[in-house]
Scaffold this motif. Structure first.
Motif, mmCIF file in Angstrom:
data_model
loop_
_atom_site.group_PDB
_atom_site.id
_atom_site.type_symbol
_atom_site.label_atom_id
_atom_site.label_comp_id
_atom_site.label_asym_id
_atom_site.label_seq_id
_atom_site.Cartn_x
_atom_site.Cartn_y
_atom_site.Cartn_z
ATOM 1 N N THR A 65 -25.273 3.702 19.814
ATOM 2 C CA THR A 65 -24.983 4.501 18.622
ATOM 3 C C THR A 65 -23.504 4.812 18.503
ATOM 4 O O THR A 65 -23.052 5.302 17.481
ATOM 5 N N GLY A 66 -22.751 4.551 19.587
ATOM 6 C CA GLY A 66 -21.323 4.854 19.587
ATOM 7 C C GLY A 66 -20.988 6.173 20.253
ATOM 8 O O GLY A 66 -19.837 6.466 20.530
ATOM 9 N N VAL A 67 -22.013 7.015 20.558
ATOM 10 C CA VAL A 67 -21.780 8.295 21.226
ATOM 11 C C VAL A 67 -21.962 8.087 22.727
ATOM 12 O O VAL A 67 -23.066 7.845 23.202
ATOM 13 N N VAL A 68 -20.885 8.152 23.495
ATOM 14 C CA VAL A 68 -20.932 7.873 24.924
ATOM 15 C C VAL A 68 -20.289 9.015 25.694
ATOM 16 O O VAL A 68 -19.193 9.454 25.356
ATOM 17 N N ASN A 69 -20.986 9.521 26.712
ATOM 18 C CA ASN A 69 -20.431 10.542 27.593
ATOM 19 C C ASN A 69 -19.717 9.840 28.742
ATOM 20 O O ASN A 69 -20.323 9.077 29.487
ATOM 21 N N MET A 70 -18.430 10.092 28.915
ATOM 22 C CA MET A 70 -17.613 9.358 29.884
ATOM 23 C C MET A 70 -17.634 9.963 31.278
ATOM 24 O O MET A 70 -16.921 9.502 32.165
ATOM 25 N N ARG A 71 -18.463 10.981 31.511
ATOM 26 C CA ARG A 71 -18.539 11.544 32.858
ATOM 27 C C ARG A 71 -19.210 10.565 33.813
ATOM 28 O O ARG A 71 -20.108 9.820 33.436
ATOM 29 N N ARG A 72 -18.804 10.611 35.057
ATOM 30 C CA ARG A 72 -19.283 9.668 36.063
ATOM 31 C C ARG A 72 -20.785 9.824 36.302
ATOM 32 O O ARG A 72 -21.303 10.941 36.378
ATOM 33 N N PHE A 73 -21.488 8.708 36.410
ATOM 34 C CA PHE A 73 -22.931 8.713 36.646
ATOM 35 C C PHE A 73 -23.240 9.203 38.058
ATOM 36 O O PHE A 73 -22.636 8.764 39.033
ATOM 37 N N GLU A 74 -24.186 10.135 38.161
ATOM 38 C CA GLU A 74 -24.699 10.591 39.446
ATOM 39 C C GLU A 74 -26.217 10.519 39.403
ATOM 40 O O GLU A 74 -26.851 11.111 38.521
ATOM 41 N N GLN A 75 -26.797 9.808 40.351
ATOM 42 C CA GLN A 75 -28.247 9.616 40.369
ATOM 43 C C GLN A 75 -28.949 10.916 40.758
ATOM 44 O O GLN A 75 -28.559 11.611 41.693
ATOM 45 N N ARG A 76 -30.011 11.256 40.029
ATOM 46 C CA ARG A 76 -30.798 12.457 40.293
ATOM 47 C C ARG A 76 -31.976 12.145 41.213
ATOM 48 O O ARG A 76 -32.384 10.982 41.359
ATOM 49 N N PRO A 77 -32.575 13.180 41.835
ATOM 50 C CA PRO A 77 -33.666 12.939 42.796
ATOM 51 C C PRO A 77 -34.855 12.187 42.205
ATOM 52 O O PRO A 77 -35.523 11.437 42.926
ATOM 53 N N THR A 78 -35.170 12.395 40.948
ATOM 54 C CA THR A 78 -36.346 11.753 40.346
ATOM 55 C C THR A 78 -36.053 10.373 39.781
ATOM 56 O O THR A 78 -36.956 9.725 39.256
ATOM 57 N N GLU A 79 -34.800 9.919 39.880
ATOM 58 C CA GLU A 79 -34.403 8.668 39.242
ATOM 59 C C GLU A 79 -34.401 7.506 40.232
ATOM 60 O O GLU A 79 -34.104 7.683 41.421
ATOM 61 N N ARG A 80 -34.732 6.326 39.731
ATOM 62 C CA ARG A 80 -34.705 5.104 40.530
ATOM 63 C C ARG A 80 -33.829 4.068 39.819
ATOM 64 O O ARG A 80 -33.954 3.873 38.606
ATOM 65 N N LEU A 81 -32.959 3.400 40.568
ATOM 66 C CA LEU A 81 -32.145 2.324 40.014
ATOM 67 C C LEU A 81 -32.964 1.043 40.038
ATOM 68 O O LEU A 81 -33.389 0.595 41.105
ATOM 69 N N VAL A 82 -33.183 0.453 38.878
ATOM 70 C CA VAL A 82 -34.094 -0.683 38.774
ATOM 71 C C VAL A 82 -33.546 -1.895 39.510
ATOM 72 O O VAL A 82 -34.246 -2.531 40.312
ATOM 73 N N LEU A 83 -32.295 -2.251 39.265
ATOM 74 C CA LEU A 83 -31.717 -3.404 39.953
ATOM 75 C C LEU A 83 -31.483 -3.100 41.433
ATOM 76 O O LEU A 83 -31.758 -3.931 42.300
ATOM 77 N N GLY A 84 -30.983 -1.924 41.718
ATOM 78 C CA GLY A 84 -30.623 -1.590 43.086
ATOM 79 C C GLY A 84 -31.790 -1.261 43.985
ATOM 80 O O GLY A 84 -31.709 -1.463 45.203
ATOM 81 N N GLU A 85 -32.895 -0.737 43.434
ATOM 82 C CA GLU A 85 -33.997 -0.262 44.268
ATOM 83 C C GLU A 85 -35.319 -0.983 44.035
ATOM 84 O O GLU A 85 -36.192 -0.952 44.897
ATOM 85 N N PHE A 86 -35.488 -1.617 42.884
ATOM 86 C CA PHE A 86 -36.754 -2.301 42.607
ATOM 87 C C PHE A 86 -36.723 -3.758 43.077
ATOM 88 O O PHE A 86 -37.672 -4.234 43.690
#
Length: 424
Positions: free
Chosen positions: A76-97
């Protein structure tokens, strides 16, 4: 899934460019973020990890992805530029699946996940994990010789959350089925420690929706336990009027620190709202009603009204103003109600349909007058303008009700539940 809904294998997304609506490249896909769910439901895709030009990795929610096709992702063009930090409930699909060993439910045979397919839900921006591409046999030398097959997400075990789990993940997954007001009601009855754990595990948009429904004491407690950058992200995701109400309850030093961390445009809206008395039209209004220029058409208006993140009260009418079309706008011309939009051809200009008979209110109008206005004219929102006639925002009926009900109305367990899952 509905027939014809596109399916995408995530390995094909690794490294593909991400573009804004103007065709400018934002960055490249580095991973996808998913959340496991209970109750036999497929994992939900929360967003995409995008590496921008500075090599920083940021989080792009799926709600801001308008298209995944032809080797590219459109936002949409609206992007938050803060650094990504993984949360406890989140899984990285490429990295963990990928390359993970799981079992086939039917036979118990171990397989290796080679790829993951995602699919968009019909008529929504939500995405879910749809299928796994797996290889039979164990790793090592046998890996290349095993049979490969594509199976439904439900055909493998090793990812699903357990129903009886007592961690925040299971509780968050259970809460996902509830409306924000029901989650808020449940959170209110948790212990402070448990409440903080669950709040930390919710994604920013979900936590923002829930905070808006909580009593002020709970809001202050939760926002105070978040890291400051996370707290600023959540405040940005809240409706500006709700964010202003929450910040006004904080000590002055904390308030200024969080406002400094917020995006300048969001902080400016909140500061403007905080400059008005609380029980006035200016203090009650939202700065984000639907605003259209005079040359917009009925089709344009209906497209804006259909946005899923709008409340029914805000979607009930559009406000026609001269440029600029962000608050404070150019001259306010009038309102077009949703019913009128449905009665006219799509190519009709909204400027020919405006209702200019109802006067707009100045920001210092007291709550009692705003309430009488809504009741007298059977309106669900009212425009607020400054002395020059520019639209500042709109007061919706739900904001008025918040201030007419008793102060402790949010603390009432109005659903009559005697307990909350996961809390003892």
């Amino acid at each position: 899934m509905a027939p014809g809904t596109p399916r995408v294998f995530v390995s094909h997304l690794s490294g593909v460019p991400v573009f804004d609506p103007n065709g400018d490249q934002v960055g490249r896909v580095r991973d996808l973020v998913a959340m496991l769910r209970v109750g036999g439901r497929p994992p939900r895709l929360l967003g995409i990890v995008v590496e921008v030009v500075s090599r920083r990795r940021i989080f792009l929610p799926m709600t801001r992805v308008t298209g995944i096709e032809s080797g590219q992702v459109i936002t949409t063009g609206v992007v938050n530029m803060r650094r990504f930090e993984q949360r406890p409930t989140e899984r990285l699909v490429l990295g963990e699946f990928l390359d993970r060993r799981v079992s086939l439910v039917e036979t118990g045979e171990e397989v290796t996940i080679l790829d993951v397919a995602i699919q968009q839900l019909p008529a929504r921006r939500d995405w879910e994990i749809d299928k796994y591409f797996v290889r039979k046999g164990r790793g090592g030398a046998l890996r290349r010789k095993g049979e490969t097959l594509t199976v439904e997400w439900s055909a493998v075990s090793g990812f699903s959350l357990e129903e009886h789990g007592q961690g925040a993940e299971s509780l968050v997954a259970t809460f996902e089925k509830l409306r924000p007001t029901d989650v808020a009601n449940a959170l209110h009855h948790l212990s402070p420690k448990r409440r903080a754990e669950v709040a930390a595990a919710l994604d920013d948009d979900r936590l923002a929706d829930v905070l808006e429904e909580l009593p002020e004491d709970d809001q202050v407690e939760i926002i105070g336990k978040l890291k400051e950058e996370r707290a600023a992200d959540v405040l940005e995701a809240m409706d500006p009027d709700d964010a202003a109400d929450l910040l006004s309850e904080l000590p002055e030093a904390d308030k200024e620190r969080l406002l400094t961390l917020m995006r300048p445009d969001d902080a400016a809206d909140v500061r403007r709202l905080m400059s008005y008395e609380e029980r006035t039209a200016g203090g009650l209004m939202t700065t984000e009603p639907i605003i259209l220029r005079p040359d917009a058409t009925v089709a344009d208006a209906l497209a804006r009204v259909r946005q899923s993140d709008l409340s029914p009260a805000l979607a009930a009418q559009v406000y026609v103003c001269r440029s600029p079309d962000e608050t404070p706008t150019g001259k306010y011309l009038g309102t077009v109600h949703f019913q009128r939009l449905l009665r006219d051809p799509p190519f009709t200009l909204v400027s020919s349909l405006v209702d200019s008979d109802l006067v707009a209110l100045p920001p210092h109008t007291p709550l009692s007058v705003v309430t009488s206005y809504l009741a007298a004219y059977n309106m669900v929102s009212v425009p607020v303008v400054d002395e020059s006639g520019s639209l500042l925002g709109a007061v919706t009926v739900d904001d008025v009700l918040d201030h007419l009900l008793p102060d402790d109305w949010r603390e009432t367990d109005f659903h009559g539940r005697e307990g909350v899952p996961g809390d003892r």
